[in-house]
Scaffold this motif. Sequence first.
Motif, PDB file in Angstrom:
ATOM      1  N   ALA A 118      38.485  37.992  34.399  1.00  0.00           N
ATOM      2  CA  ALA A 118      38.131  37.072  35.489  1.00  0.00           C
ATOM      3  C   ALA A 118      36.927  36.216  35.102  1.00  0.00           C
ATOM      4  O   ALA A 118      36.912  35.000  35.359  1.00  0.00           O
ATOM      5  N   TYR A 119      35.927  36.836  34.470  1.00  0.00           N
ATOM      6  CA  TYR A 119      34.751  36.078  34.046  1.00  0.00           C
ATOM      7  C   TYR A 119      35.156  34.963  33.081  1.00  0.00           C
ATOM      8  O   TYR A 119      34.727  33.816  33.217  1.00  0.00           O
ATOM      9  N   HIS A 120      35.976  35.301  32.102  1.00  0.00           N
ATOM     10  CA  HIS A 120      36.373  34.299  31.114  1.00  0.00           C
ATOM     11  C   HIS A 120      37.091  33.121  31.779  1.00  0.00           C
ATOM     12  O   HIS A 120      36.743  31.955  31.540  1.00  0.00           O
ATOM     13  N   LEU A 121      38.074  33.411  32.593  1.00  0.00           N
ATOM     14  CA  LEU A 121      38.850  32.333  33.211  1.00  0.00           C
ATOM     15  C   LEU A 121      38.018  31.547  34.224  1.00  0.00           C
ATOM     16  O   LEU A 121      38.154  30.324  34.318  1.00  0.00           O
ATOM     17  N   ASP A 122      37.138  32.210  34.942  1.00  0.00           N
ATOM     18  CA  ASP A 122      36.244  31.504  35.871  1.00  0.00           C
ATOM     19  C   ASP A 122      35.285  30.596  35.105  1.00  0.00           C
ATOM     20  O   ASP A 122      35.002  29.471  35.527  1.00  0.00           O
ATOM     21  N   TRP A 123      34.774  31.098  33.963  1.00  0.00           N
ATOM     22  CA  TRP A 123      33.848  30.292  33.157  1.00  0.00           C
ATOM     23  C   TRP A 123      34.560  29.052  32.613  1.00  0.00           C
ATOM     24  O   TRP A 123      34.029  27.947  32.666  1.00  0.00           O
ATOM     25  N   VAL A 124      35.767  29.232  32.109  1.00  0.00           N
ATOM     26  CA  VAL A 124      36.544  28.095  31.590  1.00  0.00           C
ATOM     27  C   VAL A 124      36.789  27.083  32.708  1.00  0.00           C
ATOM     28  O   VAL A 124      36.640  25.869  32.507  1.00  0.00           O
ATOM     29  N   SER A 125      37.138  27.573  33.889  1.00  0.00           N
ATOM     30  CA  SER A 125      37.403  26.692  35.019  1.00  0.00           C
ATOM     31  C   SER A 125      36.160  25.896  35.411  1.00  0.00           C
ATOM     32  O   SER A 125      36.242  24.706  35.725  1.00  0.00           O
ATOM     33  N   ALA A 126      35.003  26.535  35.363  1.00  0.00           N
ATOM     34  CA  ALA A 126      33.753  25.873  35.751  1.00  0.00           C
ATOM     35  C   ALA A 126      33.175  24.988  34.648  1.00  0.00           C
ATOM     36  O   ALA A 126      32.342  24.125  34.926  1.00  0.00           O
ATOM     37  N   HIS A 127      33.598  25.180  33.408  1.00  0.00           N
ATOM     38  CA  HIS A 127      33.051  24.451  32.254  1.00  0.00           C
ATOM     39  C   HIS A 127      34.197  23.898  31.396  1.00  0.00           C
ATOM     40  O   HIS A 127      34.254  24.146  30.197  1.00  0.00           O
ATOM     41  N   ARG A 128      35.084  23.157  32.010  1.00  0.00           N
ATOM     42  CA  ARG A 128      36.309  22.727  31.327  1.00  0.00           C
ATOM     43  C   ARG A 128      36.026  21.995  30.014  1.00  0.00           C
ATOM     44  O   ARG A 128      36.617  22.300  28.986  1.00  0.00           O
ATOM     45  N   GLY A 129      35.128  21.021  30.035  1.00  0.00           N
ATOM     46  CA  GLY A 129      34.824  20.265  28.817  1.00  0.00           C
ATOM     47  C   GLY A 129      34.166  21.124  27.757  1.00  0.00           C
ATOM     48  O   GLY A 129      34.500  21.048  26.569  1.00  0.00           O
ATOM     49  N   GLU A 130      33.209  21.950  28.156  1.00  0.00           N
ATOM     50  CA  GLU A 130      32.523  22.818  27.210  1.00  0.00           C
ATOM     51  C   GLU A 130      33.466  23.871  26.649  1.00  0.00           C
ATOM     52  O   GLU A 130      33.368  24.255  25.480  1.00  0.00           O
TER      53      GLU A 130
END
Length: 198
Positions: free
Chosen positions: A91-103
């Motif tokens: 969940a952390y990984h996918l939430d982080w990707v969602s919040a930082h799409r460009g990065e």
Amino acid sequence: MPRGSAGSDARSRLLAVARHRFAAEGALAATLDQVRREAKVSVGALYHHFPDKRSLATAVYAEMIGQYQSGFLEMLRGHDTAEGGVRGGVAYHLDWVSAHRGEATLLLGDRLDSEQLRAANAAFFGSVRDWWRPHQRYGMLQPMRIGITAALWLGPAQEFSRYWIAGTEPTMPKEAVRAFADAAWAALRGKESQRKDT
């Protein structure tokens, strides 16, 4: 202002601007001069800290990995159960990707190796092992084999992240988090955990 402080400030501004630009436009699009001008630093300060774009991109990459890992460990330490930590990692990984799409595009691309990155990785995986060890001892998790464990834990979520970033869907589907968390837990749970379910 002491000289070291001014130098650190220039470096921080260069990293902040480069991170924003690379995330928005890709690492190839922004030029060193554009980053320098936006960060409001001199040519000399730029080349003192980053002699070329690769050295700047490598530093940005290491900084982002460090922040990602710090948040991951904070999440992991907040879970007392093996299942909570494994599912929480996905969940952390996918939430982080969602919040930082460009990065996330930068982090999921080519790995830019550096001493800073190697040191961060060593500390990160050491901390993950420390969390994992008691759960393994009580049979709740399988023995950790770092490359295999990482692939089983986050590999499918990382691959889906690449697919999602390249698409047009504005938010990460909740069913993806659930599906990949279920798969990670099924792959990594230990014999004692399986016995409790039978």
